[in-house]
Design an enzyme around this catalytic site. Sequence first.
Site, mmCIF file in Angstrom:
data_model
loop_
_atom_site.group_PDB
_atom_site.id
_atom_site.type_symbol
_atom_site.label_atom_id
_atom_site.label_comp_id
_atom_site.label_asym_id
_atom_site.label_seq_id
_atom_site.Cartn_x
_atom_site.Cartn_y
_atom_site.Cartn_z
ATOM 1 N N TYR A 22 -7.614 -42.287 32.785
ATOM 2 C CA TYR A 22 -7.456 -41.470 31.578
ATOM 3 C C TYR A 22 -7.379 -39.963 31.829
ATOM 4 O O TYR A 22 -7.183 -39.200 30.886
ATOM 5 C CB TYR A 22 -8.606 -41.771 30.602
ATOM 6 C CG TYR A 22 -8.725 -43.244 30.254
ATOM 7 C CD1 TYR A 22 -7.667 -43.928 29.670
ATOM 8 C CD2 TYR A 22 -9.898 -43.961 30.521
ATOM 9 C CE1 TYR A 22 -7.761 -45.273 29.359
ATOM 10 C CE2 TYR A 22 -10.004 -45.315 30.207
ATOM 11 C CZ TYR A 22 -8.937 -45.956 29.626
ATOM 12 O OH TYR A 22 -9.033 -47.292 29.322
ATOM 13 N N HIS A 100 -0.848 -45.196 24.233
ATOM 14 C CA HIS A 100 -1.933 -45.459 25.190
ATOM 15 C C HIS A 100 -1.849 -44.435 26.305
ATOM 16 O O HIS A 100 -0.751 -44.158 26.810
ATOM 17 C CB HIS A 100 -1.845 -46.877 25.753
ATOM 18 C CG HIS A 100 -2.076 -47.894 24.691
ATOM 19 N ND1 HIS A 100 -3.328 -48.211 24.245
ATOM 20 C CD2 HIS A 100 -1.205 -48.596 23.929
ATOM 21 C CE1 HIS A 100 -3.225 -49.075 23.265
ATOM 22 N NE2 HIS A 100 -1.952 -49.328 23.040
HETATM 23 O O1 LIG Z 1 -9.896 -47.616 25.409
HETATM 24 C C1 LIG Z 1 -8.843 -47.896 25.956
HETATM 25 C C2 LIG Z 1 -7.824 -46.857 26.131
HETATM 26 C C3 LIG Z 1 -6.392 -47.347 26.071
HETATM 27 O O2 LIG Z 1 -6.036 -47.581 24.720
HETATM 28 C C4 LIG Z 1 -5.477 -46.218 26.594
HETATM 29 O O3 LIG Z 1 -5.308 -45.240 25.882
HETATM 30 O O4 LIG Z 1 -4.957 -46.299 27.717
HETATM 31 C C5 LIG Z 1 -6.217 -48.634 26.857
HETATM 32 C C6 LIG Z 1 -7.182 -49.710 26.379
HETATM 33 O O5 LIG Z 1 -7.008 -50.900 27.122
HETATM 34 C C7 LIG Z 1 -8.610 -49.237 26.546
HETATM 35 O O6 LIG Z 1 -9.506 -50.192 26.050
#
Ligand SMILES: O=C1C[C@@](O)(C(=O)O)C[C@@H](O)[C@@H]1O
Length: 141
Positions: A22, A100
Amino acid sequence: MKALIVNGANINFIGLRDKSQYGSLSYKDIRNNIYEFCIEHSIEVELFQSNCEGKIIDKLQSTYIDHVDAVIINPGAFTHYSYAIRDALEMLECKKIEVHISNLFKREKFRHRSVTADACDAFISGFGSEGYIMALKYLVD
Ligand SMILES: O=C1C[C@@](O)(C(=O)O)C[C@@H](O)[C@@H]1O
């Protein structure tokens, strides 16, 4: 242009959790980047984050009364199993973009499936937090 950006479970901990997926920008940094872009492009934006599925559904439903042109949503892990959020999205007639931060398809198998994406018009994954800005650019172009 009026947009609602909805972030789901654990997105408020971005910057602290799994930086390899992230990045190191905090949720506050991401919010500030979004606000900056929206000011520059005259987008009226509301940012909403909740770890509660029901609160996300209530917020999506509220756009019936408080009309918006677009919803950008990162449901977090709700993406993978929340038919209730999917149904709430499906009801909305505005533009809907799922974002995402990480590339779901490069990760664990349970993340490969989004039950919410087919209720949206577009899907962005793997561009880091820039994905939110990409979604906003798409809306203003
Ligand atoms: O909390 C998240 C973040 C997410 O949504 C992303 O932004 O990459 C991907 C999801 O699998 C994860 O549970």
